[in-house]
Design an enzyme around this catalytic site. Structure first.
Site, PDB file in Angstrom:
ATOM      1  CG  ASP A  16    -110.700 -57.868   0.696  1.00 43.00           C
ATOM      2  OD1 ASP A  16    -110.686 -57.966   2.500  1.00 43.00           O
ATOM      3  OD2 ASP A  16    -110.857 -56.594   0.265  1.00 43.00           O
ATOM      4  CB  SER A  17    -113.942 -55.588   3.052  1.00 42.33           C
ATOM      5  OG  SER A  17    -112.485 -55.379   2.941  1.00 42.33           O
ATOM      6  CB  CYS A  79    -110.634 -59.823   4.635  1.00 37.73           C
ATOM      7  SG  CYS A  79    -111.061 -58.062   5.910  1.00 37.73           S
ATOM      8  CD  GLU A 159    -112.483 -50.628  -1.666  1.00 40.27           C
ATOM      9  OE1 GLU A 159    -112.830 -50.529  -3.320  1.00 40.27           O
ATOM     10  OE2 GLU A 159    -111.718 -51.926  -1.853  1.00 40.27           O
ATOM     11  CB  CYS A 193    -104.820 -54.458   4.884  1.00 36.95           C
ATOM     12  SG  CYS A 193    -105.867 -53.694   4.161  1.00 36.95           S
TER      13      CYS A 193
HETATM   14  N1  DGL Z   1    -108.932 -55.556   2.732  1.00 43.01           N
HETATM   15  C1  DGL Z   1    -109.082 -55.984   4.609  1.00 43.01           C
HETATM   16  C2  DGL Z   1    -107.893 -56.436   5.062  1.00 43.01           C
HETATM   17  O1  DGL Z   1    -107.438 -57.625   4.555  1.00 43.01           O
HETATM   18  C3  DGL Z   1    -109.523 -54.449   4.805  1.00 43.01           C
HETATM   19  C4  DGL Z   1    -110.290 -53.221   4.450  1.00 43.01           C
HETATM   20  C5  DGL Z   1    -111.074 -52.461   4.879  1.00 43.01           C
HETATM   21  O2  DGL Z   1    -112.487 -53.375   4.862  1.00 43.01           O
HETATM   22  O3  DGL Z   1    -110.927 -52.200   5.809  1.00 43.01           O
HETATM   23  O4  DGL Z   1    -108.184 -56.632   6.792  1.00 43.01           O
END
Ligand code: DGL
Length: 275
Positions: A16-17, A79, A159, A193
């Protein structure tokens, strides 16, 4: 595609990010306590949700190559933004490895959960712009109406460790309140998300008990289960455990990870890596 026995003990790769995918890692750990997990959070380049599809594809390919290089038997794009933009590219780059994304799983769960067919997808701007959720839900339930709502601040709240409390509630009310009021109120909210399940208590307080909240993590874990069985790659030995990698601020990442995996102790090791 059948994996050979030594490969069965390879870990499941998760990417994930940032910390959001830990919601998926926790669901996988719960379902497969004997599997080893390798988790990469690309914290140096977060958020993905505001970036162009081309950039997200490039990042996702780099993350997949990194985890592949460490040895994995299946990759979970934990993600939604990466799944929406880059699932096809990652699958094309790794045709000999199963790759599971979030959007198909979320769409399946939402199509089954909604009674009225009025579904709200809360996601990043990028996931909304991609149209991946409306397309996937329409394929399963053509009469459903899908209202996509970008909630970028939810990522920052998660976060920052502010996913619960008055700020999260105000944000939830402002983004989503109207969609769950009146005669045409939706009855299902897809947490589209992987950061958003962290806001679940605040969302419940704002939206009440009526709407179904679809968290794609359990459905992804189910899909991973069936993919591993399909390729004959259930683990041969009991190993378990998670190894963590991040591209920035590993100490911060370790503190958050400890909340998801208390058995790792207060400060689990997080290896700083460059993609
Ligand atoms: N957790 C990521 C997702 O499911 C994205 C969060 C992000 O980096 O904007 O889309």
């Amino acid at each position: 595609m059948t994996l050979q026995p030594p490969q069965n003990d390879l870990p499941i790769g998760i990417f994930d990010s940032g910390i959001g995918g830990l919601t998926v890692a926790a669901a996988l750990h719960h379902r497969f306590p004997a599997e080893s997990l390798l988790y990469l959070g690309d914290t140096a380049r977060l958020p993905y949700g505001t970036k162009s599809p081309e950039t997200v594809i490039r990042y996702a390919l780099q993350a997949a190559a990194f985890l592949r290089g460490r040895g994995i038997k299946i990759l979970v794009l934990a993600c939604n933004t990466a799944s929406a933009h880059a699932l096809a590219a990652v699958r094309a780059a790794h045709p000999d490895m199963p790759v599971v994304g979030m959007v198909e799983a979320g769409a399946e769960a939402a199509a089954a959960a909604s009674r009225s067919g009025r579904i709200v997808v809360a996601a990043t701007e990028g996931t909304c712009r991609s149209g991946a959720y409306p397309a996937a839900i329409a394929a399963l339930r053509p009469t459903a109406t899908v209202n996509q709502i970008a909630c970028p601040m939810f990522v920052a709240l998660a976060e920052e460790g502010l996913a619960d409390g008055p700020i999260a509630e105000d944000m939830a009310r402002s983004y989503l309140g109207a969609a769950f009021q009146g005669d045409q109120a939706a009855d299902c909210l897809v947490l589209g998300c992987t950061h958003f399940p962290l806001l679940r208590p605040a969302l419940r307080r704002v939206l009440g008990d009526a709407p179904q909240l679809v968290d794609c993590a359990d459905e992804v874990a189910r899909q991973v289960d069936s993919r591993l069985h399909a390729v004959g790659a259930a683990p041969a030995g009991a190993i378990g455990g998670i190894r963590l990698f991040s591209t920035d601020t590993p100490q911060r990442f370790a503190r958050v990870a400890a909340r998801f995996f208390p058995d790792l102790g207060a400060a689990p090791a997080v290896e700083l890596v460059d993609l």
